[in-house]
Structures are given as C-alpha cells and as structure tokens.
Design an enzyme around this catalytic site. Structure first.
Site, short mmCIF file in Angstrom:
data_model
loop_
_atom_site.label_atom_id
_atom_site.label_comp_id
_atom_site.label_asym_id
_atom_site.label_seq_id
_atom_site.Cartn_x
_atom_site.Cartn_y
_atom_site.Cartn_z
N HIS B 127 0.83 -1.21 0.00
CA HIS B 127 0.00 0.00 0.00
C HIS B 127 0.86 1.25 0.00
O HIS B 127 1.84 1.33 0.74
CB HIS B 127 -0.89 0.03 1.24
CG HIS B 127 -2.09 -0.86 1.13
ND1 HIS B 127 -3.11 -0.58 0.27
CD2 HIS B 127 -2.44 -2.00 1.76
CE1 HIS B 127 -4.04 -1.52 0.38
NE2 HIS B 127 -3.65 -2.40 1.28
N CYS B 196 0.64 1.99 -5.74
CA CYS B 196 -0.23 2.79 -6.60
C CYS B 196 0.29 4.20 -6.74
O CYS B 196 1.07 4.70 -5.95
CB CYS B 196 -1.66 2.78 -6.07
SG CYS B 196 -1.84 3.60 -4.50
N ARG B 205 0.60 2.92 -11.64
CA ARG B 205 1.38 2.17 -10.66
C ARG B 205 2.81 2.70 -10.68
O ARG B 205 3.31 3.10 -11.73
CB ARG B 205 1.43 0.68 -11.01
CG ARG B 205 0.09 0.00 -11.04
CD ARG B 205 -0.49 -0.18 -9.65
NE ARG B 205 -1.76 -0.86 -9.71
CZ ARG B 205 -2.92 -0.22 -9.85
NH1 ARG B 205 -2.97 1.09 -9.91
NH2 ARG B 205 -4.04 -0.91 -9.92
#
Lengths: 57, 228
Positions: B127, B196, B205
């Site tokens: 993340h 991301c 990305r």
C-alpha cells in the site's frame, strides 16, 4: 428524527442522555467494524498491484 | 406534515451524512493504520517465533546459492523487509499472495513470481496509503538504495536499479522474470516493488526494480546496509 428517538427513550433526561451516548458509540462501533471495512475496497486506495497476477483489484 | 418537520428532518439527515463522512475519513486515514500496525507486528512476531523454534540450520559456507526455500503458504508471512531509505524503524512482513485481505497485514508477494533470492523476479506489492502507509515514500527511492530481506536463515540485500518507473495497471510485464523496461538484459535475481500512483488514486502504478547484490547467513549478523 433525533427528537423522535429522544422522546421514545425511557427515564429522565440523564438516563436518556446516557442511553443516547451508548447508542451513538454502538453505531460508531458497527460502522468501524463492519460498514467501513466493506466500503473501503470500493475506493481506489487498494489497487497497488499490476493486473493479471491474481491481484487485489 | 408541517414544513417545520420536513426542514428539521432534512437538516438532521444532512448532519448525519456529514458525520458519517468525517468518520469514514478518520477510519481510512487513522484507523486502518492502527489496525495494520497491530497486524504487522503480529506477523513479524510470529515469524520470529517460528525462526527461533525451527531446527537451526548449520550455516553452509562457500555457497553462493542459498538453500531452496520452503513453498510459501498463501496468506502467511515468510520474510521481513527493511528499506533504510524509508527510515531505520521501517520493517514490514512479506506475505504470500496479493489478495486485498493479505495486503492489509503487510506486503504481498506475487504468487506467480520467483521466490526470495532465487533466479527470476521476486515481486512484492504494498500500500502507498492506508493500512500503515508502507510505501508512502516510494518516489524517494534512488539507484543504489538497499532493500534488505530476511527469511530467517539468510539476509538478502537488493540494490535499487533506478528511480521508480510509472506505468499503467495493466502493464504486467514489469513483474516478468526479466522485467520489461527495467534495463536488465538477461536472467538474474531481481526484485520488483509495486504500489499505486498517485498517492490516493489508482490510475497508475509505481514500479521499482532491484537486483540481488549480496547474501549472507543470519549467523553473520546484520548486513552492512542495515548497520548505521
């Protein structure tokens, strides 16, 4: 709406205030425990993988 | 039904919706981080327990190839990653698989890619934001930065190849054994990190590639990249 709830709570003002507090906390708990974890994947913060690798989307 | 009642109910609904939004933002910004903090600490503790209980493999000297790792179990941690560029206390467990539930507990290893330290491309997703923000500082990675991993028996030091590369989500080639556009021109022991971009979005990305620079048994102590 809130007035209606208040009128339907039992007891005096203090008891009603206490019950309201407990109800509010219960709602927050349900939100954090069940509703938000469900809603959060619908937003784009979870997409960290490139596709096609059995990836989390 | 009086106008007063309609207006009051409408106002109450607006306040309720507003409160909901604030609570949701608080959940995403803070609560996921707190949850992830607990979960990742648990994963690392678990790994360390496992490693301290397991039969202690005698170090195999004079071997350039580390022993074959056990097959990774889906959703279970198998390694710990350290990236000094992200701070001295930055340590995250690496779990097998990249399902959403797995990524809430740590970084996720693409199950289709090579195992840690093996020939091929060991690829890991994490993340950028929420769930502890593991890859928040991803754009700060620069060529030569160390990415250190341990599986309990061996330390693996990878070196970042170049600044993060921005691509689209469908660009699977970036986790190929010899990743496209990475500049690597032959088979080798590579590492790919994906997250991301932009920070709160999902349109693109960010990719960082690294190659295996050094390995050493844990009995030799921490690798140089972590000593400072």
């Amino acid at each position: 709406m809130y007035g209606w709830i208040w009128r339907h709570l039992p007891g005096n003002a203090w008891a009603r205030a206490f019950i309201s507090l407990v109800l509010a906390l219960a709602v927050v708990y349900v939100l954090f425990q069940y509703v938000f974890p469900w809603a959060e994947p619908l937003l784009p913060f979870n997409d960290v993988t490139v596709d096609g690798a059995g990836a989390a989307r | 039904m009086s106008v007063r009642l309609v207006v009051r109910t409408f106002s109450e609904l607006c306040i309720t919706v507003g409160t909901l939004m604030v609570l949701f933002v608080a959940y995403v910004l803070f609560w996921t981080g707190i949850k992830a903090g607990g979960a990742t600490d648990g994963q690392i503790d678990r790994l360390q327990d496992e490693w301290s209980q397991g039969p202690f493999a005698a170090p195999v000297p004079e071997r350039t190839v580390p022993p074959a790792p056990k097959a990774y179990e889906d959703g279970k941690p198998f390694a710990v990653m350290y990236i000094p560029r992200f701070g001295g206390s930055w340590d995250w467990p690496v779990l097998e698989g990249t399902r959403a539930g797995t990524l809430k507990k740590g970084l996720g290893h693409y199950a289709s890619t090579a195992a840690l330290g093996r020939s091929g491309n060991f690829s890991v997703a994490g993340h950028r934001r929420t769930y502890g923000d593991p890859f928040k500082d991803f754009p700060k990675l620069r060529a030569g930065d160390a990415v250190v991993l341990t599986d309990g028996t061996t330390w693996f030091t990878y070196r970042i190849e170049k600044e993060p590369y921005r691509t689209v989500p469908s660009d699977i080639g970036v986790i190929d054994p010899v990743p496209r556009r990475s500049g690597f021109d032959g088979p080798g022991r590579y590492l790919t990190l994906t997250t991301c971009d932009p920070e709160w979005g999902s349109s693109h990305r960010l990719i960082a590639w690294a190659h295996l620079d050094a390995t050493q048994p844990v009995t030799d102590g921490k690798p140089e990249a972590l000593r400072s």
